[in-house]
Design an enzyme around this catalytic site. Structure first.
Site, PDB file in Angstrom:
ATOM      1  N   GLU A 219    -120.650  43.372  51.737  1.00  0.00           N
ATOM      2  CA  GLU A 219    -121.098  44.420  52.662  1.00  0.00           C
ATOM      3  C   GLU A 219    -122.302  45.234  52.176  1.00  0.00           C
ATOM      4  O   GLU A 219    -122.209  46.442  51.906  1.00  0.00           O
ATOM      5  CB  GLU A 219    -119.935  45.357  52.981  1.00  0.00           C
ATOM      6  CG  GLU A 219    -118.751  44.641  53.565  1.00  0.00           C
ATOM      7  CD  GLU A 219    -117.672  45.599  54.014  1.00  0.00           C
ATOM      8  OE1 GLU A 219    -117.628  46.748  53.572  1.00  0.00           O
ATOM      9  OE2 GLU A 219    -116.847  45.170  54.844  1.00  0.00           O
TER      10      GLU A 219
ATOM     11  N   GLU B 288    -112.084  40.004  55.416  1.00  0.00           N
ATOM     12  CA  GLU B 288    -111.277  41.223  55.486  1.00  0.00           C
ATOM     13  C   GLU B 288    -110.890  41.517  56.929  1.00  0.00           C
ATOM     14  O   GLU B 288    -111.730  41.404  57.818  1.00  0.00           O
ATOM     15  CB  GLU B 288    -112.028  42.464  54.956  1.00  0.00           C
ATOM     16  CG  GLU B 288    -112.204  42.515  53.465  1.00  0.00           C
ATOM     17  CD  GLU B 288    -112.922  43.775  53.008  1.00  0.00           C
ATOM     18  OE1 GLU B 288    -112.788  44.821  53.660  1.00  0.00           O
ATOM     19  OE2 GLU B 288    -113.666  43.692  52.003  1.00  0.00           O
TER      20      GLU B 288
HETATM   21  C1  LIG Z   1    -117.313  49.514  57.160  1.00  0.00           C
HETATM   22  O1  LIG Z   1    -116.942  48.286  56.570  1.00  0.00           O
HETATM   23  C2  LIG Z   1    -115.636  47.806  56.872  1.00  0.00           C
HETATM   24  O2  LIG Z   1    -115.097  48.612  57.872  1.00  0.00           O
HETATM   25  C3  LIG Z   1    -114.797  47.843  55.641  1.00  0.00           C
HETATM   26  C4  LIG Z   1    -113.490  48.256  55.495  1.00  0.00           C
HETATM   27  N1  LIG Z   1    -113.191  48.073  54.186  1.00  0.00           N
HETATM   28  C5  LIG Z   1    -114.279  47.586  53.529  1.00  0.00           C
HETATM   29  N2  LIG Z   1    -115.255  47.436  54.442  1.00  0.00           N
HETATM   30  C6  LIG Z   1    -114.389  47.336  52.058  1.00  0.00           C
HETATM   31  O3  LIG Z   1    -114.856  46.025  51.795  1.00  0.00           O
HETATM   32  C7  LIG Z   1    -113.060  47.598  51.357  1.00  0.00           C
HETATM   33  O4  LIG Z   1    -113.344  47.839  49.985  1.00  0.00           O
HETATM   34  C8  LIG Z   1    -112.334  48.777  52.028  1.00  0.00           C
HETATM   35  O5  LIG Z   1    -111.194  49.168  51.305  1.00  0.00           O
HETATM   36  C9  LIG Z   1    -111.936  48.330  53.446  1.00  0.00           C
HETATM   37  C10 LIG Z   1    -111.079  49.353  54.197  1.00  0.00           C
HETATM   38  O6  LIG Z   1    -111.840  50.481  54.486  1.00  0.00           O
END
Ligand SMILES: CO[C@H](O)c1c[n+]2c([nH]1)[C@H](O)[C@@H](O)[C@H](O)[C@H]2CO
Length: 444
Positions: A164, A349
């Site tokens: 990300e 994810e």
């Molecule tokens: C805004 O990016 C995504 O919504 C996103 C959500 N999340 C993520 N990215 C991250 O890759 C994780 O480390 C977070 O724990 C997880 C939950 O918040």
């Protein structure tokens, strides 16, 4: 329910700083997240990753838990500063050995390692040299990646360069909610470009010796116009370009979305042809992190993208304030295929933070999380049936863990972690997901 494609990979995902603890153990150097978390006022409830889920010490038990649940793959990240405490140069063999042991434990339990090279925790020593603002960061990252390729390739068959890049820059350089905590419009596109140059450099390094797969993980939040007004349509274009196309277009198409000039204004400089060529390296898959959508309207005061998300009456919102919208996953995957072609995809994810019930008699009932997973897996199946080449799904997350600057206040795990005892308790959603895996999706 028809089964998922044969070979479809069912797994779970975590990241180093969110679960490992022991951030400075065995010769590791501090990361920017260790530094950020120990800076007063930046972390909710003054939480840190000093202990987290104690995974660094308990990893064999956690792998046994994954085995018990029938996990076929485990997406985790490597802490750069365990491997290279100063970010470059001297290799900390004890750090390499930890991940080597983890990989061997996973493989001994029939679980495929899926390694993210960068999940936000740059060595603090490199941040002292400018971090992602320094063009040398691409070479720093390729050096780090090459140490891991040499040590683990062959036992690791799926590599992701970055997790990300949008969050790294939007959170770490524009709004400052994440490490390194900068608030600077001019720094943001510089960091974005160097992150993607680092992605390209690591892919090129992998192609020299690597025999397996390497890709990029991005978060995608599909944007839907709040109305058909020209203002809202233009706002939706800006939001799509800023969050969803800003990194995929250079990586996959060798160009930047033109709307970024409008978003960044005088802070924007066009990428050179050399940089565009260096970033556009052929990759083997894209990892898509999907959680929610955004119904988008024009908001001239909402600097710099000038958009706002419109709350939807009647929708369910999670503990992180995200609308539950499974159709957005279908729309996202079809959009990816249409815009970037038929590259293999993994859902790297997908999950939900809820106000979980307490553990009672060794159980935790989380019907809403089961329903979230069911709805999104049905949506995933719909996208696959529509011809999108999705090859796996990693639920976020295995464990309740450190939600960055929100501390431990948001529980995404399918396994509950007691903050005092570190005891792991399967939530009903873990048992549900285990049945889905065992039935290859037929139990949906
Ligand atoms: C805004 O990016 C995504 O919504 C996103 C959500 N999340 C993520 N990215 C991250 O890759 C994780 O480390 C977070 O724990 C997880 C939950 O918040």
């Amino acid at each position: 329910m028809a089964a998922f494609p044969s070979g479809f990979l069912w797994g779970c995902a975590t990241s180093a700083y969110q679960i490992e603890g022991s951030p400075l153990a065995d010769g590791a150097g501090p990361s920017i997240w260790h530094r950020f978390a120990h800076t007063p006022g930046l972390m909710r409830d003054a939480e840190t990753g000093d202990i987290a889920c104690d995974h660094y010490r308990r990893f064999k038990d956690d792998v046994a838990l994954m085995k018990r649940l029938g996990m076929q793959a485990y997406r985790f990240s490597v802490s750069w500063s365990r491997i290279l405490p100063d970010g470059t140069g001297r290799v900390n063999q004890a750090g390499v050995d930890f991940y080597s042991r983890l990989v061997d434990e996973l493989r001994a339990n029939g679980i495929e390692p899926f390694v993210t090279l960068y999940h936000w925790d740059m060595p603090a020593a490199l941040d002292d040299k400018g971090g992602w603002l320094n063009r040398d960061s691409a070479e720093w990252f390729a050096e780090y990646a090459s140490v891991l390729f040499r040590a683990l390739d062959g036992r690791v068959t799926k590599w992701a360069t970055l997790n990300e890049p949008w969050v790294v820059t939007d959170g770490g350089y524009l709004f400052g909610a994440l490490a390194p905590g900068h608030r600077n419009l001019f720094e943001t596109p510089i960091a974005s470009r160097n992150l993607m140059r680092a992605h390209g450099a690591a892919v090129r390094a992998y192609r020299e010796t690597g025999r397996h797969e390497i890709g990029l993980v991005v978060n995608i939040e599909p944007k839907y116009p709040a109305s058909e007004s020209p203002e809202d349509l233009a706002a939706t274009r800006r939001a799509t370009a800023y969050m969803n196309e800003q990194y995929l277009d250079p990586a996959m198409l060798g160009r930047c979305p033109p709307e970024l000039r409008d978003v960044f204004g005088e802070a924007w400089t066009d990428w050179s042809d050399d940089d565009l060529a260096a970033v556009r390296q052929p990759i083997d898959f894209l990892g898509i992190n999907y959680y929610t959508r955004a119904v988008t309207r024009d908001d001239p005061a909402a600097w710099p993208v000038r958009t706002a998300t419109v709350r939807q009456d009647g929708a369910f919102y999670t503990e992180t304030g995200w609308e539950v919208y499974p159709q957005g996953l279908v729309d996202t995957l079809v959009w990816i295929k249409q815009r970037y072609g038929d590259i293999p995809l993994y859902i790297t994810e997908n999950g939900v933070a809820l106000a979980d019930a307490p553990v009672e008699n060794g159980r935790l009932h989380d019907p809403q999380r089961i329903e979230y997973l069911r709805q999104h897996l049905l949506a995933l199946h719909q996208a696959i049936a529509a011809g999108v080449d999705v090859r796996g799904y990693m639920v976020w997350s295995l464990l309740d863990n450190l939600e960055w600057s929100l501390g431990f206040s948001k529980r995404f795990g399918i396994v509950h972690v007691d903050r005092q005892t570190q005891e792991r308790t399967l939530k009903d959603s873990a048992e549900y997901y285990s049945r889905i895996i065992a039935s290859h999706g037929r139990a949906l």
